[in-house]
Scaffold this active site. Structure first.
Site, PDB file in Angstrom:
ATOM      1  N   SER A  11       0.797  -1.228   0.000  1.00 47.70           N
ATOM      2  CA  SER A  11       0.000   0.000   0.000  1.00 47.70           C
ATOM      3  C   SER A  11       0.830   1.279   0.000  1.00 47.70           C
ATOM      4  CB  SER A  11      -0.931   0.019   1.226  1.00 47.70           C
ATOM      5  OG  SER A  11      -0.172   0.057   2.425  1.00 47.70           O
ATOM      6  N   TYR A 152      17.241  -5.763  12.674  1.00 48.60           N
ATOM      7  CA  TYR A 152      16.798  -5.553  11.302  1.00 48.60           C
ATOM      8  C   TYR A 152      17.759  -6.217  10.327  1.00 48.60           C
ATOM      9  CZ  TYR A 152      15.614  -3.011   6.998  1.00 48.60           C
ATOM     10  OH  TYR A 152      15.276  -2.685   5.713  1.00 48.60           O
TER      11      TYR A 152
END
Length: 244
Positions: A11, A152
């Site tokens: 999105s 991460y």
């Protein structure tokens, strides 16, 4: 026959650009989102208005049941997935000793487990028809490592290991598995770092500019397409030379 693509985290940012690029290439696209429903629906409407096919579907990639249901919803409307782009991701900036276990687990749940869940959901069809393309989005930090982003970087490195190993396993079935390692890309997250930091990052990039989501989208569309038919198990850095 139309091909169907499914893009996680589709999105916003890089995912949004990938969705647009694949739709322009003629794919029907399942647009996965977790929180940005309005943006996902807006993008799906934009694609349909342009004559394409798209469906926005909610699902947390870290939740096997949720994301599998989202994929099945998209397939029911658009057809079996033959191009999967694992783009959904979250960011982190903490000293390692201050990183809570919950954040560590969430990083791996989204990046590594998410790819595991989605690939297992689409793989039976790909194996049946003996074709398909899987594109995983990692990071240059998964290749080089980064201070204050250990969780991460470690989870993105896991995505690279998954890519290379699965590529070897699936190559005899003519299913390609590749990975993109973006550098510093102009997304909302990066822009929040401020003008001084952005200027420093630009100076560190040999190409003399930061990347755009469209730069990554072009690479993803290439790796998903027929032009990359003999390419598998590769990690393509889209970073303007940042880690040369």
């Amino acid at each position: 026959m139309d091909k169907t693509a499914f893009v996680t985290g589709g999105s916003r940012g890089i995912g949004r650009a990938i969705v647009r690029r694949l739709a322009a290439a003629g794919y029907a696209v399942g647009i996965n989102y977790l929180q940005s429903e309005a943006l996902a629906e807006e993008l799906a409407s934009e694609i349909r208005a342009g004559g394409g096919k798209a469906l926005a579907v909610r699902g947390d990639v870290a939740n096997r049941e949720e994301i599998t249901a989202a994929i099945r919803q998209a397939e029911a409307a658009l057809g079996p997935v033959e191009a999967l782009v694992n783009n959904a991701g979250i960011a982190q900036n903490d000293l390692f000793q201050d990183t809570p276990e919950t954040l560590w687990r969430r990083m791996f749940a989204v990046h590594a487990d998410g790819a595991f869940h989605t690939i297992q959901a689409v793989l039976p069809h790909m194996l049946h028809v003996k074709r398909g393309a899987i594109v995983n989005i990692s990071s240059i930090w998964g290749l080089r490592g980064a201070a204050c982003e250990v969780a991460y970087a470690a989870s993105k490195a896991a995505v690279i290991g998954l890519t290379r190993s699965l590529a070897a396993e699936l190559a005899p079935s003519h299913i390609r598995v590749n990975c993109i390692a973006p550098g510093v890309i102009e997304t909302d997250m990066v822009k929040s770092l401020g003008e001084v930091t952005l200027a420093e990052l630009t100076d560190q990039t040999p190409a003399g500019r930061l990347g755009t989501p469209e730069d990554v989208a072009a690479a993803a569309a290439f790796l998903a397409g027929d032009g990359a038919d003999f390419i598998t198990g590769q990690v393509l850095t889209v970073d303007g030379g940042f880690i040369l």
